[in-house]
Design a protein around this motif. Structure first.
Motif, PDB file in Angstrom:
ATOM      1  N   ALA A 154       0.410  -1.614   0.153  1.00 26.45           N
ATOM      2  CA  ALA A 154       0.520  -0.092  -0.210  1.00 26.45           C
ATOM      3  C   ALA A 154       0.926   1.216   0.164  1.00 26.45           C
ATOM      4  O   ALA A 154       0.640   2.502  -0.591  1.00 26.45           O
ATOM      5  CB  ALA A 154      -1.266  -0.257   1.412  1.00 26.45           C
ATOM      6  N   ASP A 155       2.033   1.322   0.767  1.00 24.69           N
ATOM      7  CA  ASP A 155       2.833   2.593   0.620  1.00 24.69           C
ATOM      8  C   ASP A 155       3.257   2.604  -0.943  1.00 24.69           C
ATOM      9  O   ASP A 155       3.889   3.889  -1.044  1.00 24.69           O
ATOM     10  CB  ASP A 155       3.793   2.331   1.580  1.00 24.69           C
ATOM     11  CG  ASP A 155       4.710   0.951   1.581  1.00 24.69           C
ATOM     12  OD1 ASP A 155       4.311   0.232   0.444  1.00 24.69           O
ATOM     13  OD2 ASP A 155       6.057   0.743   1.936  1.00 24.69           O
ATOM     14  N   MET A 156       3.846   2.090  -1.848  1.00 20.89           N
ATOM     15  CA  MET A 156       4.201   2.089  -2.357  1.00 20.89           C
ATOM     16  C   MET A 156       2.612   2.397  -4.804  1.00 20.89           C
ATOM     17  O   MET A 156       2.514   3.399  -4.658  1.00 20.89           O
ATOM     18  CB  MET A 156       4.692   0.541  -3.994  1.00 20.89           C
ATOM     19  CG  MET A 156       5.438   0.335  -4.840  1.00 20.89           C
ATOM     20  SD  MET A 156       5.773  -0.613  -6.220  1.00 20.89           S
ATOM     21  CE  MET A 156       5.716  -1.005  -7.240  1.00 20.89           C
ATOM     22  N   VAL A 157       1.232   1.766  -3.853  1.00 21.87           N
ATOM     23  CA  VAL A 157       0.539   1.647  -4.581  1.00 21.87           C
ATOM     24  C   VAL A 157      -0.598   1.127  -4.058  1.00 21.87           C
ATOM     25  O   VAL A 157      -1.103   0.007  -3.749  1.00 21.87           O
ATOM     26  CB  VAL A 157       0.569   1.319  -6.321  1.00 21.87           C
ATOM     27  CG1 VAL A 157       0.993  -0.074  -6.161  1.00 21.87           C
ATOM     28  CG2 VAL A 157      -0.214   1.944  -7.176  1.00 21.87           C
ATOM     29  N   PHE A 158      -2.042   1.797  -4.121  1.00 16.97           N
ATOM     30  CA  PHE A 158      -3.274   1.324  -4.010  1.00 16.97           C
ATOM     31  C   PHE A 158      -3.690   2.205  -4.153  1.00 16.97           C
ATOM     32  O   PHE A 158      -5.139   1.282  -4.586  1.00 16.97           O
ATOM     33  CB  PHE A 158      -3.565   1.373  -2.678  1.00 16.97           C
ATOM     34  CG  PHE A 158      -3.530   2.905  -1.700  1.00 16.97           C
ATOM     35  CD1 PHE A 158      -4.683   3.406  -2.001  1.00 16.97           C
ATOM     36  CD2 PHE A 158      -2.820   3.740  -1.352  1.00 16.97           C
ATOM     37  CE1 PHE A 158      -5.392   4.513  -1.537  1.00 16.97           C
ATOM     38  CE2 PHE A 158      -2.836   4.610  -1.232  1.00 16.97           C
ATOM     39  CZ  PHE A 158      -4.306   5.848  -1.138  1.00 16.97           C
ATOM     40  N   VAL A 159      -4.413   2.941  -5.203  1.00 17.03           N
ATOM     41  CA  VAL A 159      -5.481   3.172  -5.792  1.00 17.03           C
ATOM     42  C   VAL A 159      -6.309   2.885  -7.394  1.00 17.03           C
ATOM     43  O   VAL A 159      -7.559   2.552  -6.686  1.00 17.03           O
ATOM     44  CB  VAL A 159      -4.842   4.847  -5.349  1.00 17.03           C
ATOM     45  CG1 VAL A 159      -6.386   5.629  -6.993  1.00 17.03           C
ATOM     46  CG2 VAL A 159      -5.030   5.714  -4.596  1.00 17.03           C
ATOM     47  N   PRO A 160      -4.798   2.871  -7.692  1.00 13.03           N
ATOM     48  CA  PRO A 160      -5.535   1.632  -8.278  1.00 13.03           C
ATOM     49  C   PRO A 160      -6.562  -0.494  -8.387  1.00 13.03           C
ATOM     50  O   PRO A 160      -7.793   0.121  -9.085  1.00 13.03           O
ATOM     51  CB  PRO A 160      -4.712   0.559  -9.672  1.00 13.03           C
ATOM     52  CG  PRO A 160      -3.768   1.849  -9.710  1.00 13.03           C
ATOM     53  CD  PRO A 160      -3.867   2.553  -7.915  1.00 13.03           C
ATOM     54  N   HIS A 161      -5.913  -0.631  -7.147  1.00 16.12           N
ATOM     55  CA  HIS A 161      -6.515  -1.432  -6.774  1.00 16.12           C
ATOM     56  C   HIS A 161      -8.060  -0.968  -6.579  1.00 16.12           C
ATOM     57  O   HIS A 161      -8.694  -2.214  -6.209  1.00 16.12           O
ATOM     58  CB  HIS A 161      -5.387  -2.452  -6.243  1.00 16.12           C
ATOM     59  CG  HIS A 161      -4.028  -2.602  -6.457  1.00 16.12           C
ATOM     60  ND1 HIS A 161      -3.200  -1.753  -6.692  1.00 16.12           N
ATOM     61  CD2 HIS A 161      -3.547  -3.712  -7.066  1.00 16.12           C
ATOM     62  CE1 HIS A 161      -2.244  -2.299  -7.572  1.00 16.12           C
ATOM     63  NE2 HIS A 161      -2.674  -4.068  -7.742  1.00 16.12           N
ATOM     64  N   LEU A 162      -8.029  -0.157  -5.736  1.00 16.84           N
ATOM     65  CA  LEU A 162      -9.112  -0.041  -4.436  1.00 16.84           C
ATOM     66  C   LEU A 162     -10.085   0.475  -4.851  1.00 16.84           C
ATOM     67  O   LEU A 162     -10.657  -0.122  -5.633  1.00 16.84           O
ATOM     68  CB  LEU A 162      -8.471   0.648  -3.354  1.00 16.84           C
ATOM     69  CG  LEU A 162      -9.384   1.148  -2.071  1.00 16.84           C
ATOM     70  CD1 LEU A 162     -10.589   0.672  -1.696  1.00 16.84           C
ATOM     71  CD2 LEU A 162      -9.794   2.512  -1.597  1.00 16.84           C
ATOM     72  N   VAL A 163      -9.990   1.223  -6.349  1.00 17.54           N
ATOM     73  CA  VAL A 163     -10.785   1.880  -7.205  1.00 17.54           C
ATOM     74  C   VAL A 163     -11.947   0.602  -8.183  1.00 17.54           C
ATOM     75  O   VAL A 163     -12.295   0.859  -8.195  1.00 17.54           O
ATOM     76  CB  VAL A 163     -10.324   2.975  -7.583  1.00 17.54           C
ATOM     77  CG1 VAL A 163     -11.486   3.506  -8.677  1.00 17.54           C
ATOM     78  CG2 VAL A 163     -10.139   4.412  -7.310  1.00 17.54           C
ATOM     79  N   ILE A 164     -10.635  -0.102  -8.570  1.00 15.98           N
ATOM     80  CA  ILE A 164     -11.449  -1.152  -9.545  1.00 15.98           C
ATOM     81  C   ILE A 164     -11.929  -1.982  -8.682  1.00 15.98           C
ATOM     82  O   ILE A 164     -13.026  -2.363  -8.558  1.00 15.98           O
ATOM     83  CB  ILE A 164     -10.267  -0.962 -10.239  1.00 15.98           C
ATOM     84  CG1 ILE A 164      -9.461  -0.210 -11.225  1.00 15.98           C
ATOM     85  CG2 ILE A 164     -10.553  -2.787 -11.282  1.00 15.98           C
ATOM     86  CD1 ILE A 164      -8.316  -1.025 -12.219  1.00 15.98           C
ATOM     87  N   GLY A 165     -11.535  -2.023  -7.748  1.00 14.79           N
ATOM     88  CA  GLY A 165     -12.125  -3.523  -6.283  1.00 14.79           C
ATOM     89  C   GLY A 165     -13.035  -2.215  -6.296  1.00 14.79           C
ATOM     90  O   GLY A 165     -14.486  -3.856  -6.160  1.00 14.79           O
ATOM     91  N   LEU A 166     -13.382  -2.098  -5.587  1.00 16.78           N
ATOM     92  CA  LEU A 166     -14.657  -1.533  -5.119  1.00 16.78           C
ATOM     93  C   LEU A 166     -15.572  -1.079  -6.673  1.00 16.78           C
ATOM     94  O   LEU A 166     -16.864  -1.381  -6.106  1.00 16.78           O
ATOM     95  CB  LEU A 166     -14.524   0.354  -4.348  1.00 16.78           C
ATOM     96  CG  LEU A 166     -13.643   0.000  -2.845  1.00 16.78           C
ATOM     97  CD1 LEU A 166     -13.847   1.647  -2.794  1.00 16.78           C
ATOM     98  CD2 LEU A 166     -14.559  -0.558  -2.493  1.00 16.78           C
ATOM     99  N   GLY A 167     -15.132  -0.799  -8.102  1.00 12.06           N
ATOM    100  CA  GLY A 167     -15.919  -0.848  -9.081  1.00 12.06           C
ATOM    101  C   GLY A 167     -16.625  -1.954  -9.434  1.00 12.06           C
ATOM    102  O   GLY A 167     -18.069  -2.386  -9.722  1.00 12.06           O
ATOM    103  N   GLU A 168     -15.771  -3.495  -9.200  1.00 18.61           N
ATOM    104  CA  GLU A 168     -16.139  -4.037  -8.800  1.00 18.61           C
ATOM    105  C   GLU A 168     -17.302  -4.815  -8.152  1.00 18.61           C
ATOM    106  O   GLU A 168     -18.705  -5.331  -8.725  1.00 18.61           O
ATOM    107  CB  GLU A 168     -14.950  -5.838  -9.035  1.00 18.61           C
ATOM    108  CG  GLU A 168     -14.564  -5.538 -10.250  1.00 18.61           C
ATOM    109  CD  GLU A 168     -13.518  -6.272 -10.415  1.00 18.61           C
ATOM    110  OE1 GLU A 168     -13.696  -8.143 -10.857  1.00 18.61           O
ATOM    111  OE2 GLU A 168     -11.965  -6.554  -9.485  1.00 18.61           O
ATOM    112  N   ILE A 169     -17.372  -4.509  -6.923  1.00 20.84           N
ATOM    113  CA  ILE A 169     -18.770  -4.604  -6.055  1.00 20.84           C
ATOM    114  C   ILE A 169     -19.622  -4.528  -6.466  1.00 20.84           C
ATOM    115  O   ILE A 169     -20.579  -5.397  -6.098  1.00 20.84           O
ATOM    116  CB  ILE A 169     -17.729  -4.975  -4.787  1.00 20.84           C
ATOM    117  CG1 ILE A 169     -16.368  -5.425  -4.329  1.00 20.84           C
ATOM    118  CG2 ILE A 169     -18.451  -4.316  -3.159  1.00 20.84           C
ATOM    119  CD1 ILE A 169     -16.206  -5.069  -2.724  1.00 20.84           C
ATOM    120  N   LEU A 170     -19.235  -2.911  -6.634  1.00 21.97           N
ATOM    121  CA  LEU A 170     -20.467  -2.195  -7.877  1.00 21.97           C
ATOM    122  C   LEU A 170     -21.577  -3.077  -8.643  1.00 21.97           C
ATOM    123  O   LEU A 170     -22.546  -2.911  -8.301  1.00 21.97           O
ATOM    124  CB  LEU A 170     -20.592  -0.838  -7.603  1.00 21.97           C
ATOM    125  CG  LEU A 170     -20.226   0.313  -5.948  1.00 21.97           C
ATOM    126  CD1 LEU A 170     -19.746   1.486  -6.449  1.00 21.97           C
ATOM    127  CD2 LEU A 170     -21.704   0.185  -5.298  1.00 21.97           C
TER     128      LEU A 170
END
Length: 159
Positions: free
Chosen positions: A126-142
């Motif tokens: 998460a200290d390196m990268v987290f935004v693409p994982h979080l945003v795409i993951g939440l999009g998949e859930i929605l």
């Protein structure tokens, strides 16, 4: 209060919506359990989104410039390939082999989205990268939550 909280919790998980809709659950207080989440995404639209998201996930380490050869890179690539693969095996308008039912597909989408969204903290990048994982993951859930698992009939189109 408890009834509406339980209703909200159960309806987030697509399989519960139809299973418990209008059926007595635990006691009389829950007899009128109803889903409030609108199922506005058709199965066909969901199919197009599946293949687009699969391609996006595979390309995301290079698109968003975070490829480093570790879990941060390989998780979206593997989940993207998996999404395309299980979409090909889903019994819906854009499936090719049609072995898996739509409800199972939606549960897999939900689980993959949750895993992707949490992966930066699970695997410690998460200290390196987290935004693409979080945003795409939440999009998949929605998308999983808002997809109507039933096929649209010709009669529904006329009304």
């Amino acid at each position: 209060m408890i009834s509406s909280s339980l209703n909200h919790l159960l309806c987030v998980y697509p399989a519960f919506c139809e299973k418990w809709y209008g059926i007595g659950f635990i006691s009389g207080k829950f007899n009128q359990l109803k889903c409030k989440i609108m199922k506005i995404i058709s199965r066909k639209a969901h199919g197009y989104l599946d293949y687009l998201v699969g391609i996006l996930l595979i390309a995301s380490p290079w698109l968003f410039n975070f490829y480093a050869g570790g879990a941060e890179s390989w998780l979206p690539i593997i989940l993207g390939a998996g999404t395309i693969l299980y979409s090909l095996f889903t019994n819906y308008e854009l499936g090719m082999i049609k072995l898996m039912d739509m409800r199972t597909h939606l549960v897999m989408d939900f689980a993959a989205g949750a895993f992707l969204a949490l992966s930066p903290w699970i695997f410690g990048f998460a200290d390196m990268v987290f935004v693409p994982h979080l945003v795409i993951g939440l999009g998949e859930i929605l998308v999983a939550i808002m997809t109507n698992p039933k096929p649209v009939s010709q009669e529904d189109l006329l009304h």
